[in-house]
Scaffold this motif. Structure first.
Motif, PDB file in Angstrom:
ATOM      1  N   LYS A  19       0.821  -1.297  -0.121  1.00  0.00           N
ATOM      2  CA  LYS A  19      -0.040  -0.061   0.050  1.00  0.00           C
ATOM      3  C   LYS A  19       0.912   1.311  -0.022  1.00  0.00           C
ATOM      4  O   LYS A  19       0.458   2.557  -0.791  1.00  0.00           O
ATOM      5  CB  LYS A  19      -0.867   0.052   1.168  1.00  0.00           C
ATOM      6  CG  LYS A  19      -2.056  -0.963   1.275  1.00  0.00           C
ATOM      7  CD  LYS A  19      -2.765  -0.948   2.396  1.00  0.00           C
ATOM      8  CE  LYS A  19      -3.965  -1.969   2.410  1.00  0.00           C
ATOM      9  NZ  LYS A  19      -3.502  -2.905   2.929  1.00  0.00           N
ATOM     10  N   ILE A  20       2.083   1.405   0.575  1.00  0.00           N
ATOM     11  CA  ILE A  20       2.693   2.535   0.965  1.00  0.00           C
ATOM     12  C   ILE A  20       3.258   3.075  -0.135  1.00  0.00           C
ATOM     13  O   ILE A  20       3.109   4.331  -0.594  1.00  0.00           O
ATOM     14  CB  ILE A  20       3.954   2.095   1.678  1.00  0.00           C
ATOM     15  CG1 ILE A  20       3.300   2.114   3.412  1.00  0.00           C
ATOM     16  CG2 ILE A  20       5.012   3.395   1.806  1.00  0.00           C
ATOM     17  CD1 ILE A  20       4.311   1.525   4.345  1.00  0.00           C
ATOM     18  N   VAL A  21       3.713   2.381  -1.267  1.00  0.00           N
ATOM     19  CA  VAL A  21       4.266   3.173  -2.381  1.00  0.00           C
ATOM     20  C   VAL A  21       3.374   3.819  -3.447  1.00  0.00           C
ATOM     21  O   VAL A  21       3.739   4.996  -3.659  1.00  0.00           O
ATOM     22  CB  VAL A  21       5.252   1.945  -3.301  1.00  0.00           C
ATOM     23  CG1 VAL A  21       5.785   2.490  -4.742  1.00  0.00           C
ATOM     24  CG2 VAL A  21       6.319   1.161  -2.729  1.00  0.00           C
ATOM     25  N   PRO A  22       2.312   3.043  -3.591  1.00  0.00           N
ATOM     26  CA  PRO A  22       1.215   3.969  -4.396  1.00  0.00           C
ATOM     27  C   PRO A  22       0.551   4.993  -3.645  1.00  0.00           C
ATOM     28  O   PRO A  22       0.345   6.212  -4.167  1.00  0.00           O
ATOM     29  CB  PRO A  22       0.039   2.899  -4.746  1.00  0.00           C
ATOM     30  CG  PRO A  22       0.326   1.815  -3.827  1.00  0.00           C
ATOM     31  CD  PRO A  22       1.812   1.640  -3.638  1.00  0.00           C
ATOM     32  N   PHE A  23       0.203   4.848  -2.182  1.00  0.00           N
ATOM     33  CA  PHE A  23       0.014   5.888  -1.447  1.00  0.00           C
ATOM     34  C   PHE A  23       0.807   7.290  -1.579  1.00  0.00           C
ATOM     35  O   PHE A  23       0.476   8.349  -1.485  1.00  0.00           O
ATOM     36  CB  PHE A  23      -0.097   5.266  -0.054  1.00  0.00           C
ATOM     37  CG  PHE A  23      -0.892   6.357   0.922  1.00  0.00           C
ATOM     38  CD1 PHE A  23      -1.802   6.973   0.897  1.00  0.00           C
ATOM     39  CD2 PHE A  23       0.145   6.727   2.086  1.00  0.00           C
ATOM     40  CE1 PHE A  23      -2.433   7.867   2.087  1.00  0.00           C
ATOM     41  CE2 PHE A  23      -0.305   7.786   2.821  1.00  0.00           C
ATOM     42  CZ  PHE A  23      -1.567   8.197   2.803  1.00  0.00           C
ATOM     43  N   LYS A  24       2.181   6.958  -1.546  1.00  0.00           N
ATOM     44  CA  LYS A  24       2.885   7.878  -1.482  1.00  0.00           C
ATOM     45  C   LYS A  24       3.367   8.312  -2.983  1.00  0.00           C
ATOM     46  O   LYS A  24       4.402   9.355  -3.141  1.00  0.00           O
ATOM     47  CB  LYS A  24       4.253   7.636  -0.712  1.00  0.00           C
ATOM     48  CG  LYS A  24       4.156   7.410   0.831  1.00  0.00           C
ATOM     49  CD  LYS A  24       5.454   7.320   1.420  1.00  0.00           C
ATOM     50  CE  LYS A  24       6.466   8.268   1.270  1.00  0.00           C
ATOM     51  NZ  LYS A  24       5.945   9.762   1.542  1.00  0.00           N
TER      52      LYS A  24
END
Length: 320
Positions: A19-24
Motif C-alpha cells: 500500500k505504501i508505494v502507491p499511497f506516496k
C-alpha cells in the motif's frame, strides 16, 4: 525559513504489504514495504532533505545548525541536537509481533537512550483489519511468561476491529500489536527500542525464529487493565480536533474543505504535518510555498508564525 520535505526511508519487512508505494506516489518497485519513515532523526536512519537550500542534509545536521530556530527554545534545551519525534506510515500485510516499549527511565537504565510512547491513526485499511492494545484481563508477570510459552498470550489482550479514523494512544508499557490489513500513521518518540514478546512462531527468510525479549518485556509491561484503549473524539470539518496530548507530543487532525490559516505565533516548537487524504498547498508568512497531499509529510520550523493550507486535504498536525 523554508518548510522541509524529506526523502522517505522505505523499509521492506517480513510482514509488509504493497500500500505504501502507491499511497506516496513513488516510482519504486520495492516490495513488502512495511514502513515509510517520514521524519526521522534515529541514528543510521536519518531523514534526508529532499529539496531547497538544505537539499541532501540529514535532519540531525539541520538541528545541529539551526538549533532552536528549527525545533524551538524549550525543545532544544530538552533534547539538544536529537530531533524528538519519529513519524511513520505502516502497512501490515501480516500480523506484527506482540511487543512493548520501555519508558525513558527504563531504557536509559539499560543504556538505550529513550523509551517509546507512540500513537496510531488508522487510515484506509482492509475491511477485516484489527489490532491489539492493552490487557483485557488481569495477569501477573508469572502468568504472562507462562502464556508466552504456551502460545496463549493473545487470550489476555484486548483486540479491536478498526476503520479509518480510529486512534490509539500507546504510552510506554502498554502491550500491543498491529494486525493484518492495518494501514496507519504512527507518531512516536525518537527511539527504535522494541521488546518483542511473541511472534506467532514465524521464521525469517533464512528459516530462523526472530529474537524475543520475554524477560525484558516483563519488566516494562503496565499490567493495569482499562475498560477501553481507544481514543474517543468527535470528527469535525474545517477546524482542529485534538487527538492526543502528552509530554512527548500533541497531535490533532484537520479535515479541510476550505482554506485555513494555522497560527503558530505562540508556539515554541516545530510542527509536522502528515498528509492523509486529498491535496493542496502550504504557504508560510514569508511567502514560501510547497505542495502538500496525501502521503507527504512536511516539517515546519519553529520560526513559522502562520501557514495557510489550501485545497481539500486531511492531515495530522504534531508538535512537542
Amino acid at each position: 525559513m523554508e518548510m522541509f520535505k524529506f526523502n522517505p526511508l522505505l523499509k521492506s519487512t517480513l510482514w509488509g504489504g504493497e500500500k505504501i508505494v502507491p499511497f506516496k506516489h513513488l516510482a519504486s518497485d520495492q516490495k513488502q514495504v512495511g514502513e515509510s519513515w517520514e521524519v526521522s532523526g534515529v541514528k543510521d536512519n536519518e531523514s534526508i532533505v529532499a529539496g531547497g537550500r538544505y537539499k541532501g542534509w540529514t535532519l540531525n545536521a539541520l538541528v545541529d545548525t539551526l538549533k532552536e530556530r528549527l525545533v524551538g527554545k524549550e525543545n532544544y534545551a530538552r533534547f539538544g541536537n536529537e530531533f524528538p519525534l519519529l513519524v511513520k506510515f505502516i502497512d501490515a500485510r501480516q500480523q506484527l509481533s506482540i511487543q512493548v516499549h520501555p519508558t525513558d527511565a527504563q531504557a536509559q537504565a539499560k543504556g538505550l537512550g529513550r523509551g517509546k510512547t507512540e500513537m496510531w491513526y488508522v487510515m484506509e485499511s482492509d475491511a477485516d483489519a484489527s489490532l491489539r492494545s492493552g490487557l483485557k484481563r488481569q495477569i501477573t508477570p508469572e502468568q504472562y511468561k507462562s502464556m508466552v510459552e504456551d502460545d496463549t498470550i493473545t487470550d489476555a489482550l484486548a483486540e479491536y476491529p478498526v476503520k479509518e479514523g480510529d486512534v490509539f494512544f500507546l504510552p510506554a508499557g502498554r502491550i500491543h500489536s498491529i494486525g493484518a490489513g492495518c494501514f496507519l500513521a504512527e507518531i512516536q518518540e525518537t527511539s527504535d527500542v522494541t521488546y518483542r514478546i511473541y511472534d506467532f512462531k514465524r521464521k525469517d527468510k533464512e528459516g530462523n525464529y526472530r529474537q524475543l525479549h520475554t524477560r525484558e518485556a516483563a519488566e516494562c509491561i503496565d499490567y493495569t487493565v482499562y475498560p477501553d484503549y481507544r481514543t474517543r473524539y468527535e470528527a469535525r470539518k474545517d477546524e482542529p480536533v485534538e487527538l492526543v496530548r502528552c509530554p512527548y507530543f500533541t497531535t490533532s487532525v484537520y479535515d479541510l474543505t476550505e482554506p485555513m490559516t494555522l497560527d503558530y505565533s505562540d508556539l515554541d516548537s516545530f510542527v509536522i504535518l502528515v498528509g492523509l487524504k486529498g491535496e493542496g498547498g502550504l504557504t508560510d508568512a514569508d511567502g514560501n510555498t510547497v505542495a502538500f497531499r496525501a502521503g507527504e509529510s512536511v516539517l515546519l520550523p519553529a520560526t513559522a508564525t502562520t501557514v495557510k493550507v489550501s485545497g481539500t486535504v486531511k492531515f495530522l498536525e504534531s508538535y512537542v
